[in-house]
Write a protein that holds these residues in place. Structure first.
Motif, PDB file in Angstrom:
ATOM      1  N   VAL A 275      20.306  34.018  45.639  1.00 55.52           N
ATOM      2  CA  VAL A 275      21.554  33.855  46.396  1.00 55.52           C
ATOM      3  C   VAL A 275      22.724  33.633  45.449  1.00 55.52           C
ATOM      4  O   VAL A 275      23.796  34.238  45.607  1.00 55.52           O
ATOM      5  CB  VAL A 275      21.438  32.679  47.397  1.00 55.52           C
ATOM      6  N   VAL A 276      22.536  32.791  44.455  1.00 59.57           N
ATOM      7  CA  VAL A 276      23.603  32.529  43.486  1.00 59.57           C
ATOM      8  C   VAL A 276      23.992  33.807  42.747  1.00 59.57           C
ATOM      9  O   VAL A 276      25.182  34.070  42.510  1.00 59.57           O
ATOM     10  CB  VAL A 276      23.179  31.435  42.486  1.00 59.57           C
ATOM     11  N   ALA A 277      23.007  34.631  42.405  1.00 55.35           N
ATOM     12  CA  ALA A 277      23.296  35.885  41.702  1.00 55.35           C
ATOM     13  C   ALA A 277      24.113  36.830  42.575  1.00 55.35           C
ATOM     14  O   ALA A 277      25.047  37.494  42.086  1.00 55.35           O
ATOM     15  CB  ALA A 277      21.993  36.560  41.272  1.00 55.35           C
ATOM     16  N   VAL A 278      23.798  36.881  43.868  1.00 55.11           N
ATOM     17  CA  VAL A 278      24.573  37.729  44.782  1.00 55.11           C
ATOM     18  C   VAL A 278      25.987  37.179  44.943  1.00 55.11           C
ATOM     19  O   VAL A 278      26.976  37.930  44.910  1.00 55.11           O
ATOM     20  CB  VAL A 278      23.872  37.853  46.150  1.00 55.11           C
ATOM     21  N   ILE A 279      26.108  35.860  45.107  1.00 54.94           N
ATOM     22  CA  ILE A 279      27.426  35.235  45.224  1.00 54.94           C
ATOM     23  C   ILE A 279      28.277  35.549  43.994  1.00 54.94           C
ATOM     24  O   ILE A 279      29.452  35.918  44.106  1.00 54.94           O
ATOM     25  CB  ILE A 279      27.286  33.703  45.402  1.00 54.94           C
ATOM     26  N   GLN A 280      27.684  35.425  42.813  1.00 49.22           N
ATOM     27  CA  GLN A 280      28.413  35.683  41.565  1.00 49.22           C
ATOM     28  C   GLN A 280      28.860  37.136  41.472  1.00 49.22           C
ATOM     29  O   GLN A 280      30.003  37.430  41.069  1.00 49.22           O
ATOM     30  CB  GLN A 280      27.526  35.325  40.363  1.00 49.22           C
ATOM     31  N   HIS A 281      27.980  38.055  41.882  1.00 51.89           N
ATOM     32  CA  HIS A 281      28.328  39.478  41.831  1.00 51.89           C
ATOM     33  C   HIS A 281      29.479  39.788  42.786  1.00 51.89           C
ATOM     34  O   HIS A 281      30.418  40.514  42.421  1.00 51.89           O
ATOM     35  CB  HIS A 281      27.110  40.325  42.189  1.00 51.89           C
ATOM     36  N   VAL A 282      29.407  39.243  43.994  1.00 48.42           N
ATOM     37  CA  VAL A 282      30.474  39.471  44.974  1.00 48.42           C
ATOM     38  C   VAL A 282      31.790  38.895  44.446  1.00 48.42           C
ATOM     39  O   VAL A 282      32.847  39.549  44.518  1.00 48.42           O
ATOM     40  CB  VAL A 282      30.103  38.839  46.332  1.00 48.42           C
ATOM     41  N   TYR A 283      31.732  37.667  43.934  1.00 44.31           N
ATOM     42  CA  TYR A 283      32.931  37.019  43.397  1.00 44.31           C
ATOM     43  C   TYR A 283      33.581  37.886  42.313  1.00 44.31           C
ATOM     44  O   TYR A 283      34.796  38.128  42.334  1.00 44.31           O
ATOM     45  CB  TYR A 283      32.553  35.651  42.830  1.00 44.31           C
ATOM     46  N   GLU A 284      32.782  38.351  41.375  1.00 45.21           N
ATOM     47  CA  GLU A 284      33.313  39.137  40.255  1.00 45.21           C
ATOM     48  C   GLU A 284      33.868  40.481  40.722  1.00 45.21           C
ATOM     49  O   GLU A 284      34.908  40.933  40.230  1.00 45.21           O
ATOM     50  CB  GLU A 284      32.216  39.344  39.214  1.00 45.21           C
ATOM     51  N   LYS A 285      33.183  41.121  41.670  1.00 45.19           N
ATOM     52  CA  LYS A 285      33.636  42.420  42.163  1.00 45.19           C
ATOM     53  C   LYS A 285      34.958  42.306  42.912  1.00 45.19           C
ATOM     54  O   LYS A 285      35.860  43.137  42.736  1.00 45.19           O
ATOM     55  CB  LYS A 285      32.567  43.025  43.081  1.00 45.19           C
ATOM     56  N   VAL A 286      35.100  41.257  43.739  1.00 44.59           N
ATOM     57  CA  VAL A 286      36.345  41.056  44.480  1.00 44.59           C
ATOM     58  C   VAL A 286      37.482  40.702  43.517  1.00 44.59           C
ATOM     59  O   VAL A 286      38.612  41.192  43.661  1.00 44.59           O
ATOM     60  CB  VAL A 286      36.170  39.959  45.559  1.00 44.59           C
ATOM     61  N   LYS A 287      37.192  39.888  42.517  1.00 47.03           N
ATOM     62  CA  LYS A 287      38.234  39.527  41.557  1.00 47.03           C
ATOM     63  C   LYS A 287      38.681  40.750  40.762  1.00 47.03           C
ATOM     64  O   LYS A 287      39.875  40.952  40.518  1.00 47.03           O
ATOM     65  CB  LYS A 287      37.722  38.441  40.617  1.00 47.03           C
TER      66      LYS A 287
END
Length: 303
Positions: A275-287
């Protein structure tokens, strides 16, 4: 750390249940998480005060949780005490005016919404389908983009460890989208809500419309923590994530919901690390795409 001494102090204490080495996956809507060294259920205010005083005295880290509906627990668990509110904190009392409802912080929000409907009281229709407890809902000012539970709050009673009970009126607290000014080192014990009379059939219809909309647009029934990120001002974070092409993106058993991109669901085998890995990927992609640094709505424990 005096875990052993804390257990000795609290085992057999009145209105207190103590479990050692408890799996926290059993206590979160994500169904994810390692073990807590201690899991303590306090069924009264005096039991809560006694438990917290013992934990502080023995230098045992502790945290209070509701039903874990917006909580992600580390796979390694939490090397401390998790405290939750029991029987005395699940009661509700309707005042003589027929519209003022005082509710213990441990009461399920869904039960309070249904109690309001049964009494033909309006104001909580927007909260139908929102999981968790009243205490948790008030602490994060749960609701929709346009309606918040904070607007209904008339009074709050909290416990400040080492000092005792505190009272706050509505205007004593700062309220904003997914945010309140209630001090983070205080435990919400009781909330008083000011509702208003309504037509039961209209209240029920409004609730049914809200439920239909939630079921159509959110992965109700899937293991998740609800919305993962707060909406930026005047933006829909779900739409932003979807426009990044991330619906259905997965790592391990954690997936960005194909139904609503601001939900990350546990497909049955997810670990907290997934879950943390998905959250991090989403965060980075949106940024990277929008230049917006998203703020998590989910709470993390044990990381």
């Amino acid at each position: 750390m005096g875990l052993f001494n804390a257990v000795l102090s609290l085992s057999g204490a009145i209105d207190t249940d103590v479990v050692e080495d408890e799996r926290l996956a059993r206590h979160t809507s994500y169904r994810i998480g390692g073990r807590a060294a201690l899991f303590i259920t306090c069924h009264s205010y005096h039991a809560l005060r006694r438990a917290v005083e013992a934990l502080v005295r023995e230098q045992v880290p502790w945290v209070i949780i509701g039903k874990g509906s917006n909580l992600l627990v580390s796979d390694a668990g939490y090397n401390g005490a998790v405290v939750t509110l029991g029987r005395e904190f699940q009661r509700s009392v309707l005042a003589e005016d027929g519209v003022t409802l005082t509710v213990g912080a441990g009461a399920m929000l869904a039960r309070v919404v249904n109690a309001a409907l049964s009494r033909s009281l309006s104001g909580l229709e927007f909260a139908v389908g929102i999981p968790g407890t009243i205490g948790g809902a008030v602490s994060m000012n749960a609701g929709t983009r346009d309606e918040w539970i904070g607007s209904l709050v008339e009074d709050i009673v909290t416990y400040k460890p080492g000092e005792g009970l505190r009272h706050y009126g509505h205007d004593d607290v700062f309220w904003a989208y997914r945010e309140t000014g209630i001090p983070r080192d205080e435990i919400i014990l009781e909330v008083t809500l000011k509702l208003h009379p309504g037509d039961k059939s209209e209240i029920r219809s409004s609730m049914e419309r809200s439920l239909v909309r939630r079921r159509r647009t959110q992965p109700i029934g899937s293991a998740s923590c609800g919305s993962v990120f707060r909406n930026p001002p005047d933006r829909s974070v779900g739409a932003m994530i979807e426009e990044c092409g991330l619906k259905g993106f997965s790592i391990g058993g954690a997936e960005v919901s194909p139904l609503h991109a601001n939900f990350i669901v546990n497909n049955g085998t997810a670990t907290a690390s997934d879950v943390v890995a998905v959250i991090q990927h989403v965060y980075e992609k949106v940024k990277e795409t929008y230049g917006v640094a998203l703020k998590p709505e989910v709470k993390f424990l044990g990381f």
